[in-house]
Design an enzyme around this catalytic site. Structure first.
Site, PDB file in Angstrom:
ATOM      1  N   ARG A  44       0.827  -1.216   0.000  1.00 43.05           N
ATOM      2  CA  ARG A  44       0.000   0.000   0.000  1.00 43.05           C
ATOM      3  C   ARG A  44       0.861   1.266   0.000  1.00 43.05           C
ATOM      4  O   ARG A  44       0.424   2.303  -0.497  1.00 43.05           O
ATOM      5  CB  ARG A  44      -0.946  -0.007   1.196  1.00 43.05           C
ATOM      6  CG  ARG A  44      -2.144  -0.918   0.976  1.00 43.05           C
ATOM      7  CD  ARG A  44      -3.073  -0.898   2.163  1.00 43.05           C
ATOM      8  NE  ARG A  44      -4.380  -1.433   1.821  1.00 43.05           N
ATOM      9  CZ  ARG A  44      -5.390  -1.565   2.688  1.00 43.05           C
ATOM     10  NH1 ARG A  44      -5.218  -1.194   3.943  1.00 43.05           N
ATOM     11  NH2 ARG A  44      -6.547  -2.053   2.301  1.00 43.05           N
ATOM     12  N   LYS A 205     -17.481 -17.679   3.897  1.00 44.00           N
ATOM     13  CA  LYS A 205     -18.924 -17.919   4.038  1.00 44.00           C
ATOM     14  C   LYS A 205     -19.715 -17.318   2.892  1.00 44.00           C
ATOM     15  O   LYS A 205     -19.421 -16.205   2.448  1.00 44.00           O
ATOM     16  CB  LYS A 205     -19.427 -17.256   5.321  1.00 44.00           C
ATOM     17  CG  LYS A 205     -18.926 -17.910   6.573  1.00 44.00           C
ATOM     18  CD  LYS A 205     -19.518 -17.203   7.760  1.00 44.00           C
ATOM     19  CE  LYS A 205     -19.576 -18.162   8.944  1.00 44.00           C
ATOM     20  NZ  LYS A 205     -20.402 -17.636  10.005  1.00 44.00           N
ATOM     21  N   GLY A 355      -7.424  -8.686   0.492  1.00 45.55           N
ATOM     22  CA  GLY A 355      -6.102  -8.836   1.090  1.00 45.55           C
ATOM     23  C   GLY A 355      -5.508 -10.227   0.945  1.00 45.55           C
ATOM     24  O   GLY A 355      -4.364 -10.373   0.512  1.00 45.55           O
ATOM     25  N   GLY A 378     -12.062  -4.537   1.852  1.00 48.14           N
ATOM     26  CA  GLY A 378     -13.484  -4.212   1.964  1.00 48.14           C
ATOM     27  C   GLY A 378     -13.952  -3.281   0.851  1.00 48.14           C
ATOM     28  O   GLY A 378     -15.060  -3.438   0.332  1.00 48.14           O
TER      29      GLY A 378
HETATM   30  C1  3PG Z   1      -8.711  -1.762   5.085  1.00 46.99           C
HETATM   31  O1  3PG Z   1      -7.621  -2.258   5.397  1.00 46.99           O
HETATM   32  O2  3PG Z   1      -9.662  -2.446   4.673  1.00 46.99           O
HETATM   33  C2  3PG Z   1      -8.856  -0.278   5.123  1.00 46.99           C
HETATM   34  O3  3PG Z   1      -7.657   0.327   5.483  1.00 46.99           O
HETATM   35  C3  3PG Z   1      -9.997   0.155   6.011  1.00 46.99           C
HETATM   36  O4  3PG Z   1      -9.770  -0.212   7.338  1.00 46.99           O
HETATM   37  P1  3PG Z   1     -10.991  -0.432   8.329  1.00 46.99           P
HETATM   38  O5  3PG Z   1     -11.676  -1.704   7.894  1.00 46.99           O
HETATM   39  O6  3PG Z   1     -10.405  -0.521   9.709  1.00 46.99           O
HETATM   40  O7  3PG Z   1     -11.931   0.742   8.173  1.00 46.99           O
END
Ligand code: 3PG
Ligand code: MG
Length: 422
Positions: A44, A205, A355, A378
């Site tokens: 990142r 899931k 990720g 996310g």
């Molecule tokens: C992530 O790693 O998905 C983003 O940096 C957002 O982080 P968070 O889910 O803690 O808001």
């Protein structure tokens, strides 16, 4: 960048500006034997370099800001950005100034001292509870650090926080080059893809992925199902006894297969284990012969071959979620097969999100063979669900930029008290 519909750094005059730039430096870390925080994957940070250099080349003073972890408004020494600043300084070959804050007087004093091309970094935004509260006063305070706001934090674009959404009420806000590329690549594979389009979806899931599966099933030609969701799909197809605990999952899988316009392929064989452990004995079995209580740990070799064939014919591949427990060698073959099939299909556009999928591709040394590895976990999932990301929505549309006019400030807000720097 017409595909994004948003202004980017390339659409505006930035020469000599003071820029407040939101990045997602929420990188995975571990604490070493000396108690020092080490960054385990700097992707990142690397991904933000292009925009930072672009701004430096134009004589901008760049004040970076990011969150790390979830400190919930408290200062957590393990979540300080010092290790990130050190790594970024190394990568840029220039010292990144510690601008402290994120509130208080120090950041502004640091910005005033900066020369064109200098880069500073605020302390973890989430040390201040007003960040996640999307607080106007906090956003306004941040906005005093720049003439222009550049958002390159695609990974945080699904969060409506002060530094991603409210900030855009206080200063002109445009996308950075990484943000633009993420939106363009993810957008193109759904809206103007080279066909056939194959989505490879794994993960634990069905209920976690149901929104993604539903949206993709209306957009792509073929969905290949893997990961922990496989058991629910096999039960929904009557191949395997349903565990009563999993009935909502199974129902979700059943209605997806019934309603989808895309072909949904599920495994014809799997690798199972009696317990969830790295040393568990792997058993390869046909999808109809799974013994009661066995855990599905990976897709089987026949399925891997089928999926590889589908990928070989694809013009576009979207991949989110490993096929099995790839961290454990006995259950990594399915994920490896998918990654290799994508890597050898040189004609296809491939986009990997999430990720653990990015980690798998990296571990296999195949990152360079993927057209685009998203920095969003996310955020990329919500994008693939067809949701509008608030951090993107907040940016200026391609038509309405007027940098000459002063950004509107909300004069109704009470003057806030100065906070001390931590
Ligand atoms: C992530 O790693 O998905 C983003 O940096 C957002 O982080 P968070 O889910 O803690 O808001
Ligand atoms: Mg544009």
């Amino acid at each position: 960048m017409p595909a994004t519909g948003k202004k980017t750094v390339e659409d505006i005059e930035l020469q000599g500006s003071r820029v407040l730039m939101r990045v997602d430096f929420n990188v995975p870390t571990s604490v070493d034997s000396n108690g020092d925080v080490q960054i385990s994957d700097d992707s990142r940070i690397q991904a933000a370099l292009q925009t930072i250099e672009y701004l430096r080349d134009r004589g901008c003073r760049v004040m970076l800001c990011s969150h790390m972890g979830r400190p919930e408004g408290e200062v957590d020494p393990d979540l300080r950005l010092a290790p990130v600043r050190a790594r970024l300084s190394e990568l840029l070959g220039a010292e990144v100034v510690d601008a402290r804050g994120p509130a208080g007087k120090v950041p502004m004093l640091v910005m005033e001292d900066m020369e064109p091309g200098d880069v500073g970094l605020l302390e973890n935004l989430r040390f201040n509870k007003r960040e996640e509260a999307n607080d106007p006063g906090f956003a306004r305070k941040l906005s005093t650090l720049g003439d222009v706001f550049v958002n390159d934090a695609f990974g945080t674009a699904h969060r409506a926080h002060a530094s991603t959404v409210e900030i855009a009420e206080h200063m002109p806000a445009v996308a950075g080059l990484l943000m633009a590329r993420e939106l363009e690549m993810l957008g193109a594979c759904l809206d103007s893809p080279n066909g056939p389009v194959v989505a490879v979806i794994g993960g634990a899931k069905v209920t976690d992925k149901i929104a993604v599966l539903t949206h993709l099933a209306s957009k792509v030609d073929t969905v290949l199902v893997g990961g922990g969701m496989v058991a629910a799909f096999l039960a929904a197809s009557g191949h395997m006894d349903a565990n009563t605990d999993d009935l909502p999952e199974i129902e979700a899988a059943r209605s997806l297969m019934k309603d989808s316009t895309a072909r949904i392929l599920i495994p014809t064989d799997v690798v199972t284990a009696a317990e969830f452990s790295e040393s568990a004995e792997p058993t390869t079995t046909g999808a109809t012969g799974i013994s009661a209580g066995a855990l599905v740990m990976d897709i089987g070799p026949e399925t891997s071959a089928t999926y590889a064939n589908e990928i070989a014919d694809a013009g576009t591949v979207i991949w989110n979620g490993p096929m099995g427990v790839f961290e454990w060698p006995a259950f990594a073959a399915g994920t490896t097969a998918v990654a290799q099939a994508i890597a050898v299909n040189e004609d296809c556009v491939s986009v990997v999100g999430g990720g653990s999928t990015a980690e798998a591709v990296g571990a296999l040394g195949l990152r360079d063979r993927i057209t685009h590895v998203s920095t969003g976990g996310g955020a990329s999932l919500e994008f693939l669900e067809g949701k509008t990301l608030p951090g993107v929505a907040a940016l200026l549309d391609d038509i309405e930029l007027e940098l000459e006019s002063e950004p509107e400030l909300d004069n109704e807000l009470p003057e806030e008290s100065e906070e001390s720097d931590d």
